[in-house]
Design a protein around this motif. Structure first.
Motif, short mmCIF file in Angstrom:
data_model
loop_
_atom_site.label_atom_id
_atom_site.label_comp_id
_atom_site.label_asym_id
_atom_site.label_seq_id
_atom_site.Cartn_x
_atom_site.Cartn_y
_atom_site.Cartn_z
N LEU A 80 -35.63 -62.30 -23.62
CA LEU A 80 -36.48 -61.27 -24.20
C LEU A 80 -37.57 -61.90 -25.05
O LEU A 80 -37.46 -63.05 -25.48
N HIS A 81 -38.61 -61.13 -25.31
CA HIS A 81 -39.73 -61.65 -26.09
C HIS A 81 -39.37 -61.85 -27.56
O HIS A 81 -40.10 -62.55 -28.27
N ASP A 82 -38.29 -61.26 -28.03
CA ASP A 82 -37.91 -61.49 -29.42
C ASP A 82 -37.11 -62.78 -29.59
O ASP A 82 -36.63 -63.08 -30.67
N GLY A 83 -36.98 -63.56 -28.49
CA GLY A 83 -36.30 -64.85 -28.55
C GLY A 83 -34.83 -64.82 -28.19
O GLY A 83 -34.19 -65.86 -28.08
N LYS A 94 -30.61 -53.56 -26.44
CA LYS A 94 -31.47 -54.65 -26.89
C LYS A 94 -32.63 -54.86 -25.92
O LYS A 94 -33.75 -55.19 -26.33
N LEU A 95 -32.35 -54.69 -24.62
CA LEU A 95 -33.41 -54.78 -23.62
C LEU A 95 -34.48 -53.72 -23.88
O LEU A 95 -35.67 -53.97 -23.71
N LYS A 96 -34.05 -52.54 -24.32
CA LYS A 96 -35.00 -51.48 -24.66
C LYS A 96 -35.84 -51.85 -25.88
O LYS A 96 -36.97 -51.39 -26.03
N GLU A 97 -35.29 -52.68 -26.75
CA GLU A 97 -35.96 -53.00 -28.00
C GLU A 97 -36.98 -54.11 -27.88
O GLU A 97 -37.68 -54.42 -28.84
N SER A 98 -37.04 -54.76 -26.72
CA SER A 98 -37.97 -55.88 -26.57
C SER A 98 -38.38 -55.99 -25.11
O SER A 98 -37.72 -55.49 -24.22
N ASP A 99 -39.49 -56.66 -24.86
CA ASP A 99 -39.94 -56.88 -23.49
C ASP A 99 -39.09 -57.94 -22.80
O ASP A 99 -38.70 -58.94 -23.41
N MET A 100 -38.83 -57.73 -21.51
CA MET A 100 -38.18 -58.76 -20.71
C MET A 100 -39.19 -59.87 -20.45
O MET A 100 -40.28 -59.64 -19.93
#
Length: 391
Positions: free
Chosen positions: A127-130, A168-174
């Protein structure tokens, strides 16, 4: 005097490394690059997310394309789809990969034997949040297509074990997806360049009217993405085509406006936020400068680091040269573990300095609130020395 200068430069190098910035010059500025000839692409046309009316809604499933075309190193192309399906009253989530013939050859190890249509693999999504989501021993559907390509769709059951990961996938970009067989990566990691975190919410909104969806999955996060920023801001943000890191200090619900530019050779975003509970919907209570390379450090679920936050602005004017500086504070973690607060004076490029001037002068739709009286004037173009405080 030379010794004192060297010490100052060493401090600044350490500060730059702590916030993961590639600083062009070893001084108190974030960089001394010339900004006049640098173009200002907005990147708005590059932001791709699926509008609600483009989500494919069927009776027992819903799907949307989240990446029109991911190109692998050898030129192979893969389209990435999300699918949510109601199968025998069990809800499933699928990341479907539509592979060109050359991509099919790269993923040949996943083709089931004896003309079977299913197999098992491990799925890893970055994810983009690391963070990273791992799904092990997942059944996938394998379908050969008429153009000699294939479709590979790992089927992830939505249950108590997978729910936290899907939320968590909803909370950040794949950012990427990779498939593993017998412990080894098959083909290569597939980068996903689209900004897609709005897609799941849009898919679920219609699907939940026909199928009973777990309320935990229906929760809409406030995570900041380019697509959501564009939808949220009252004034069109000026965004560039680079990653905008996640930080709980800048949540979508608080963002008023955003402006991307360079600080030295580092992509950086200036965010106006309203987090002080003021009744003024156009108030700017906080301003952050978040570098593309910012990586939040989290402890016990709380973000303990902080990207550069404006304390006050400084007008540097020696009679011949004049520019806006910004006094920021940031919290970083030392290599040995303890946190420290760094306060620094940075020269703003004219693009950002002009925006600050218009904000403070009341010439934009936003209201400067406390920043209106935070301007300091100094009769020198020398930046202030940084202040480092152990926490």
């Amino acid at each position: 005097m030379m010794h004192k200068t060297n010490i100052s430069r060493i401090i600044l190098v350490i500060c730059a490394l702590m916030v993961s910035m590639k600083v062009a010059a070893l001084d108190a500025d974030w960089g001394s690059a010339l900004f006049g000839d640098v173009p200002s692409p907005t990147g708005l046309n590059k932001v791709y997310f699926v509008p609600k009316d483009k989500v494919d809604q069927r009776y027992d499933y819903v799907q949307a394309i989240v990446e029109k075309k991911s190109t692998l190193a050898d030129g192979s192309q893969i389209r990435v789809r999300y699918m949510i399906k109601n199968d025998t009253d069990e809800l499933q989530f699928r990341v479907a990969l539509d592979c060109s013939p050359s991509a099919r050859r790269q993923l040949a190890k996943l083709e089931p034997e004896n003309d079977k249509k299913t197999g098992k693999c491990n799925v890893s999504i970055k994810l983009h949040d690391g963070s990273k989501l791992d799904f092990n021993n997942v059944t996938y559907i394998y379908i050969k297509t008429s153009d000699n390509g294939c479709a590979i769709a790992p089927v992830i059951e939505i249950d108590n074990n997978t729910m936290p990961k899907l939320v968590k996938l909803k909370e950040s970009d794949m950012k990427s997806v990779a498939l593993y067989k017998n412990g080894s990566l098959v083909g290569q990691e597939i980068a996903v360049d689209a900004h897609n975190s709005t897609t799941l919410d849009d898919m679920l909104e219609g699907f939940s009217k026909r199928v009973n969806v777990d309320p935990r999955l229906m929760f809409k996060s406030n995570v900041l993405t380019e697509a959501r920023i564009i939808q949220k801001c009252k004034e069109t943000p000026t965004l560039m085509e680079f990653e905008h890191p996640f930080t709980r200090h800048v949540m979508l619900k608080d963002v008023q406006w955003a402006r991307d530019w360079f600080i030295g050779d580092v992509h950086c975003t200036m965010y106006y936020t309203n987090t002080a509970g003021t009744r003024d919907p156009l108030a700017v209570t906080d301003i952050y400068f978040v570098p593309e390379s910012y990586v939040p450090m989290v402890r016990n679920g709380k973000e303990i680091t902080c990207p550069p936050k404006v304390e006050n602005f400084i007008l540097h004017d020696d009679g011949e040269d004049q520019f806006f500086g910004v006094w920021v504070s940031l919290i970083v973690m030392n290599e040995n573990g303890p946190l420290c607060k760094i306060q620094m004076d940075h020269r703003l490029a004219e693009v950002l300095g002009d925006r600050v001037f218009y904000l403070l002068a009341g010439e934009t739709k936003y209201h400067a609130q406390s920043f209106r009286n935070s301007m300091e004037r100094v009769k020198t173009v020398t930046l202030k020395s940084p202040v480092i405080t152990n926490l």
